[in-house]
Scaffold this active site. Structure first.
Site, PDB file in Angstrom:
ATOM      1  N   CYS A   1       0.832  -1.204   0.000  1.00  0.00           N
ATOM      2  CA  CYS A   1       0.000   0.000   0.000  1.00  0.00           C
ATOM      3  C   CYS A   1       0.872   1.263   0.000  1.00  0.00           C
ATOM      4  O   CYS A   1       1.575   1.514  -0.975  1.00  0.00           O
ATOM      5  CB  CYS A   1      -0.968  -0.038   1.179  1.00  0.00           C
ATOM      6  SG  CYS A   1      -2.295   1.156   0.972  1.00  0.00           S
ATOM      7  N   TYR A   2       0.900   2.050   1.076  1.00  0.00           N
ATOM      8  CA  TYR A   2       1.770   3.227   1.086  1.00  0.00           C
ATOM      9  C   TYR A   2       3.215   2.827   0.791  1.00  0.00           C
ATOM     10  O   TYR A   2       3.936   3.534   0.085  1.00  0.00           O
ATOM     11  CB  TYR A   2       1.687   3.947   2.445  1.00  0.00           C
ATOM     12  CG  TYR A   2       2.646   5.120   2.543  1.00  0.00           C
ATOM     13  CD1 TYR A   2       2.302   6.368   2.056  1.00  0.00           C
ATOM     14  CD2 TYR A   2       3.924   4.954   3.107  1.00  0.00           C
ATOM     15  CE1 TYR A   2       3.200   7.435   2.108  1.00  0.00           C
ATOM     16  CE2 TYR A   2       4.822   6.007   3.168  1.00  0.00           C
ATOM     17  CZ  TYR A   2       4.455   7.248   2.673  1.00  0.00           C
ATOM     18  OH  TYR A   2       5.339   8.296   2.721  1.00  0.00           O
TER      19      TYR A   2
END
Ligand code: XMP
Length: 516
Positions: free
Chosen positions: A84-85
Site C-alpha cells: 500500500c503506502y
C-alpha cells in the site's frame, strides 16, 4: 542455527495493520520485527534482515511531511516488499509517479493476476477467485524503470509490481488481512520464494535461545518475579525457572481483591508440578484496611498499586541481594509505533511500574518479542496447564475496580459470588474462550424489586463481556439471550442481596473495558 539468523524487518509507516504483517510472517515460522520507518540505514543494515517490508500508512508520498525511509535500503541487495503506502513510496523513490486517485478504493476488490510468478507463484490467474482488500486514496500512475505490472484491479492498473532484475515487489492491497484470500500465499512467496527463508522460528527454538540468553545474563545472581496468577507472569516464571532454577524466587501477593480461585490453581500448579519457589503473602487485611472508606477510582488504584510495591519490596528485601526483576512485557508494549498527527499510542497498564528503578533492579523480559497468542503457545510448550494458559486477562487491581464505590468485605463477597456464576455459565456454554473478557461489576446503587410478595431494595450487578484482539479497542459480545438469561436468573436466585442484573452494551472507545 540461531532463530534470529533469518528475519524479516517491517518498517512501519503507521498502518493499522502493521502488527498483522508481523503475525502473519511469524505464523509461517519466520521471525519478524517491526521498526519505525525512521530507523537509520546503518541500524537497519546491522539487523541483517533477510527481507524488508515497507508497511502501509495514512500519508501521501507527495505530502510535505510525508514519512520517507532512507532510499539507501534499495541498495543493500536485500529483497523489499512494499505494501500500500509502502508500494507507493517504493515507486516514488525509484522513479515512478504516484497521484491522488480519481476514485478511491476501499474494501474488497477483485484482483486480476497478469504474471503468475514472484509473489503470485502457484496462484491461478483467475480473477473471480482473487478477492483482495484495498484501502487507498492515491494510486501508482507510472511505474518506476525496471518494474513490470503483475496484477491489476478495476481502479488500480498497477495493483502489483515486480522488478525484472532486482528482488523488489509491491502490492497496492493488503496481503496481511483476512479479506485478502490469497494474502498468506503472497507473503509465503515473498519470505520463502524471494527471501529464501527457512521455517525455523518455533516455540521450541525460542525456548532454547532464551534459556541460553537468560543463563548468560544472570550468571549466579538472584532474580525475583511477581506472580499474579495471570498468563504472562506464569509464563515468565516458567521460562526463567527453566533457565536458572532456584536462583528465581516468585512472590505472589494476595491483595484480597482476587476472584474466587483465580490464582489458587496456578499456585497449586507451580507448587505441585514444578519446584519453583513461591513466596505467598497474604496481605488481604492490609489492602482492605488501606481501601476502607475510599470510593474514588483513581485513589483506589493508587492505594492498590502503592500497597503492592510496598509489600513486594518488603518480601524481596528478605531474600538478600537480588539483581534482576523478571517481567511479562509483551511485544505490543515495546513496538515503537509511529505517531501520526500527534496521536500517541495507548499505553497498557504496568502494575509493577516504578519498581525496577526504586529497587535498582535490572529487567529480564523474556516475552518482549511475543504477541499474546505466542505467549500462550510458549506456555503450553513449557508445560503449563490449559486452564492457566487460556485464562482471561484479569487487571492488577482485581475486583477493586469492579466494585463501584467503597470496597467492603460484604460487597466483595457479593461480587465474588456473581463473578463465579458468570464464569461458570460462560465456560459451560463454550463462550469463555470465544470472548476476550467476561465478568461481573457491582454497582453503587440499589433498586426496588419484588421477591415472593415482599418488596426488596437491593444491589444491581452489571455483566460485561467484550470481544477484542489486544484490549486497545473492544466491542461488547453478542452473547445469546438464553445465556444472558441463565446468568441473570442464577445471580438473582443465588446471590443474596442482588435483585437486578443488567448487560453492558458499550464498546471501547468511548467506554473502557473495566468500569473504573
Ligand atoms: P480498560 O479498562 O483500560 O482495560 O479498557 C484494558 C485491559 O487492561 C486491563 N486492565 C488492567 N490490567 N492493571 C492491569 O494489569 C490495571 O490497572 C488494569 N486496568 C485495566 C483490563 O482488564 C483490560 O483487559
Amino acid at each position: 542455527m540461531s532463530i534470529h539468523d533469518e528475519k524479516i524487518i517491517i518498517l512501519d509507516f503507521g498502518s493499522q495493520t502493521t502488527q498483522l504483517i508481523a503475525r502473519r510472517i511469524r505464523e509461517q515460522k519466520v521471525y519478524s520485527e517491526i521498526r519505525p520507518y525512521t530507523l537509520p540505514l546503518n541500524e537497519l543494515k546491522a539487523l541483517k534482515p533477510t527481507g524488508i517490508i515497507l508497511s502501509g500508512g495514512p500519508a501521501s508520498v507527495y505530502d510535505d511531511d510525508a514519512p520517507i525511509s532512507d532510499p539507501g535500503l534499495f541498495e543493500l541487495g536485500i529483497p523489499v516488499l512494499g505494501i500500500c503506502y509502502g508500494a507507493q513510496l517504493m515507486m516514488h523513490q525509484l522513479g515512478g509517479r504516484v497521484e491522488q486517485a480519481k476514485s478511491r478504493e476501499f474494501g474488497k476488490t477483485q484482483l486480476r493476476i497478469e504474471a503468475a510468478e514472484g509473489l503470485f507463484t502457484g496462484l491461478e490467474p483467475d480473477p473471480a477467485q482473487h478477492q483482495v482488500w484495498m484501502s487507498h486514496g492515491d494510486r501508482i500512475e507510472e511505474i518506476a524503470p525496471g518494474f513490470s505490472i503483475s496484477a491489476t484491479s478495476d481502479n488500480s492498473p498497477c495493483a502489483a509490481l515486480y522488478h525484472q532484475d532486482k528482488p523488489f515487489s509491491a502490492v497496492q492491497f493488503h496481503p496481511e488481512v483476512a479479506h485478502t484470500h490469497i494474502g498468506t500465499d503472497i507473503l509465503k512467496n515473498f519470505i520463502f520464494g524471494i527471501c529464501h527463508c527457512t521455517p525455523s522460528w518455533t516455540m521450541h527454538s525460542f525456548i532454547e535461545k532464551n534459556v541460553a540468553d537468560i543463563r548468560k545474563k544472570v550468571g549466579n545472581d538472584k532474580v525475583i518475579c511477581a506472580l499474579s496468577g495471570g498468563v504472562d507472569s506464569s509464563v515468565v516464571a516458567a521460562m526463567v525457572h527453566r533457565a536458572i532454577g532456584d536462583q528465581l524466587t516468585c512472590i505472589y501477593v494476595n491483595n484480597g481483591l482476587m476472584r474466587t480461585g483465580e490464582s489458587e490453581s496456578v499456585l497449586r500448579f507451580f507448587r505441585e508440578k514444578t519446584d519453583l519457589q513461591v513466596i505467598d503473602v497474604n496481605a488481604e487485611p492490609y489492602f482492605l484496611g488501606q481501601l476502607s472508606g475510599i470510593a474514588d477510582p483513581e485513589e483506589k488504584r493508587k492505594r492498590i498499586g502503592y500497597g503492592f510495591i510496598k509489600i513486594f519490596e518488603e518480601e524481596a528485601g528478605k531474600l538478600g541481594e537480588v539483581k534482576y526483576l523478571a517481567q511479562g512485557t509483551l511485544y505490543p508494549d515495546v513496538i515503537e509505533s509511529v505517531v501520526f498527527r500527534g496521536k500517541a499510542p495507548i499505553k497498557s497498564h504496568h502494575n509493577v511500574g516504578g519498581l525496577p528503578e526504586r529497587m535498582h533492579l535490572d529487567l529480564i523480559e523474556p516475552l518482549r518479542e511475543l504477541f499474546k497468542d505466542e505467549v500462550r503457545e510458549l506456555g503450553l510448550e513449557l508445560g503449563l496447564p490449559e486452564e492457566a494458559i487460556y485464562r482471561q486477562p484479569f487487571p492488577g487491581p482485581g475486583l477493586g475496580i469492579r466494585i463501584m464505590g467503597e470496597i467492603t468485605e460484604e460487597r466483595l463477597a457479593i461480587l465474588r459470588q456473581a463473578d463465579v456464576i458468570v464464569l461458570d455459565e460462560m465456560k459451560s456454554s463454550g463462550w469463555y474462550r470465544k470472548v476476550w473478557q467476561s465478568f461481573a461489576v457491582l454497582l453503587p446503587i440499589q433498586t426496588v424489586g419484588v421477591m415472593g410478595d415482599v418488596r426488596t431494595y437491593e444491589h444491581v450487578i452489571a455483566i460485561r463481556s467484550v470481544d477484542s484482539r489486544d484490549a486497545m479497542t473492544a466491542d461488547w459480545s453478542q452473547l445469546p439471550y438464553d445465556l444472558l438469561g441463565r446468568i441473570s436468573t442464577r445471580i438473582i436466585n443465588e446471590v443474596r442481596g442482588v435483585n437486578r442484573v443488567v448487560y453492558d452494551i458499550s464498546s471501547k472507545p468511548p467506554s473502557t473495558i473495566e468500569w473504573e
